[in-house]
Write an enzyme that holds these catalytic residues in place. Structure first.
Site, PDB file in Angstrom:
ATOM      1  N   ASN A  41      54.704   8.942  49.340  1.00  0.00           N
ATOM      2  CA  ASN A  41      54.729   9.931  50.422  1.00  0.00           C
ATOM      3  C   ASN A  41      56.047   9.847  51.186  1.00  0.00           C
ATOM      4  O   ASN A  41      56.635   8.770  51.347  1.00  0.00           O
ATOM      5  CB  ASN A  41      53.509   9.825  51.353  1.00  0.00           C
ATOM      6  CG  ASN A  41      53.287   8.470  51.967  1.00  0.00           C
ATOM      7  OD1 ASN A  41      53.657   7.455  51.397  1.00  0.00           O
ATOM      8  ND2 ASN A  41      52.669   8.439  53.129  1.00  0.00           N
ATOM      9  N   GLU A  54      51.155  12.373  45.638  1.00  0.00           N
ATOM     10  CA  GLU A  54      50.648  12.988  44.401  1.00  0.00           C
ATOM     11  C   GLU A  54      51.479  14.193  44.001  1.00  0.00           C
ATOM     12  O   GLU A  54      51.780  14.407  42.827  1.00  0.00           O
ATOM     13  CB  GLU A  54      49.198  13.462  44.579  1.00  0.00           C
ATOM     14  CG  GLU A  54      48.211  12.377  44.923  1.00  0.00           C
ATOM     15  CD  GLU A  54      48.029  12.208  46.420  1.00  0.00           C
ATOM     16  OE1 GLU A  54      49.048  12.158  47.150  1.00  0.00           O
ATOM     17  OE2 GLU A  54      46.882  12.112  46.854  1.00  0.00           O
ATOM     18  N   CYS A  83      44.282  14.262  49.292  1.00  0.00           N
ATOM     19  CA  CYS A  83      43.938  15.328  50.247  1.00  0.00           C
ATOM     20  C   CYS A  83      43.587  16.611  49.482  1.00  0.00           C
ATOM     21  O   CYS A  83      43.824  16.729  48.267  1.00  0.00           O
ATOM     22  CB  CYS A  83      45.087  15.572  51.229  1.00  0.00           C
ATOM     23  SG  CYS A  83      46.454  16.538  50.542  1.00  0.00           S
ATOM     24  N   CYS A  86      46.454  18.353  47.590  1.00  0.00           N
ATOM     25  CA  CYS A  86      46.819  17.639  46.348  1.00  0.00           C
ATOM     26  C   CYS A  86      45.766  17.843  45.271  1.00  0.00           C
ATOM     27  O   CYS A  86      46.104  17.973  44.088  1.00  0.00           O
ATOM     28  CB  CYS A  86      47.031  16.153  46.633  1.00  0.00           C
ATOM     29  SG  CYS A  86      48.576  15.856  47.531  1.00  0.00           S
TER      30      CYS A  86
HETATM   31  N1  THU Z   1      49.106  11.360  52.044  1.00  0.00           N
HETATM   32  C1  THU Z   1      49.458  11.353  50.713  1.00  0.00           C
HETATM   33  O1  THU Z   1      50.571  10.958  50.345  1.00  0.00           O
HETATM   34  N2  THU Z   1      48.534  11.786  49.825  1.00  0.00           N
HETATM   35  C2  THU Z   1      47.289  12.235  50.150  1.00  0.00           C
HETATM   36  O2  THU Z   1      46.597  12.778  49.316  1.00  0.00           O
HETATM   37  C3  THU Z   1      46.790  12.010  51.515  1.00  0.00           C
HETATM   38  C4  THU Z   1      47.838  11.843  52.541  1.00  0.00           C
HETATM   39  C5  THU Z   1      50.096  10.897  53.026  1.00  0.00           C
HETATM   40  C6  THU Z   1      50.639  11.980  53.901  1.00  0.00           C
HETATM   41  C7  THU Z   1      51.060  11.192  55.132  1.00  0.00           C
HETATM   42  O3  THU Z   1      52.362  10.690  54.917  1.00  0.00           O
HETATM   43  C8  THU Z   1      50.101  10.024  55.165  1.00  0.00           C
HETATM   44  O4  THU Z   1      49.510   9.959  53.888  1.00  0.00           O
HETATM   45  C9  THU Z   1      49.027  10.150  56.225  1.00  0.00           C
HETATM   46  O5  THU Z   1      48.369  11.351  56.146  1.00  0.00           O
END
Ligand code: THU
Length: 134
Positions: A41, A54, A83, A86
């Site tokens: 992320n 993702e 999420c 994604c």
């Molecule tokens: N995040 C992801 O990288 N993938 C997900 O599917 C859920 C959320 C990250 C986004 C943000 O940087 C952190 O997790 C908190 O939401």
């Protein structure tokens, strides 16, 4: 469960840029040809500009010439799920039974299916689709 994929997701998590939430995420995809694509992320001071791990891994796979996700491993601090955005993006390139391994929970890695997490992805036949994507 693909142990190498879990290891690669954990490695990608080490590179996460998450100074605002502190929630580091690493993703690793095994594509149909056997290669591995990773993502972390990437947060931004303008919070809405944040990129999930993702979708970065999926983007790497597409730009590398692959189209099919065989398996996804996700490394977090608590075994968290992808999420909704994604899951929708993943649905474009994966099957309902594609395995998603959630790593980081107290009980160790857990395998679930895409349909288990997202049973009704938007896949309307009314939207025009070309075979090549171009
Ligand atoms: N995040 C992801 O990288 N993938 C997900 O599917 C859920 C959320 C990250 C986004 C943000 O940087 C952190 O997790 C908190 O939401």
């Amino acid at each position: 469960m693909d142990e190498e994929l879990i290891r690669r997701a954990r490695e990608a998590r080490e590179h996460a840029y998450a100074p605002y939430s502190g929630y580091r995420v690493g993703a690793a995809i095994r594509s149909a040809d056997g290669r591995v694509w990773t993502g972390s992320n990437v947060e931004n001071v303008s919070f809405g500009a944040t990129l999930c791990a993702e979708r970065i891994a999926i983007g790497a796979m597409i730009s590398g010439g692959e189209r099919v996700v065989k398996e996804l491993a996700l490394a977090t601090q608590d075994g968290g799920t992808p999420c909704g955005i994604c899951l929708q993006v993943l649905s474009e390139f994966a099957e309902e039974d594609t395995e998603i391994v959630l790593d980081g929970g107290a009980g160790g890695p857990v395998a679930v299916s895409l349909a288990g997490l997202f049973p009704q992805a938007f896949r309307s036949a009314q939207v025009r689709r070309t075979e090549t994507g171009s």
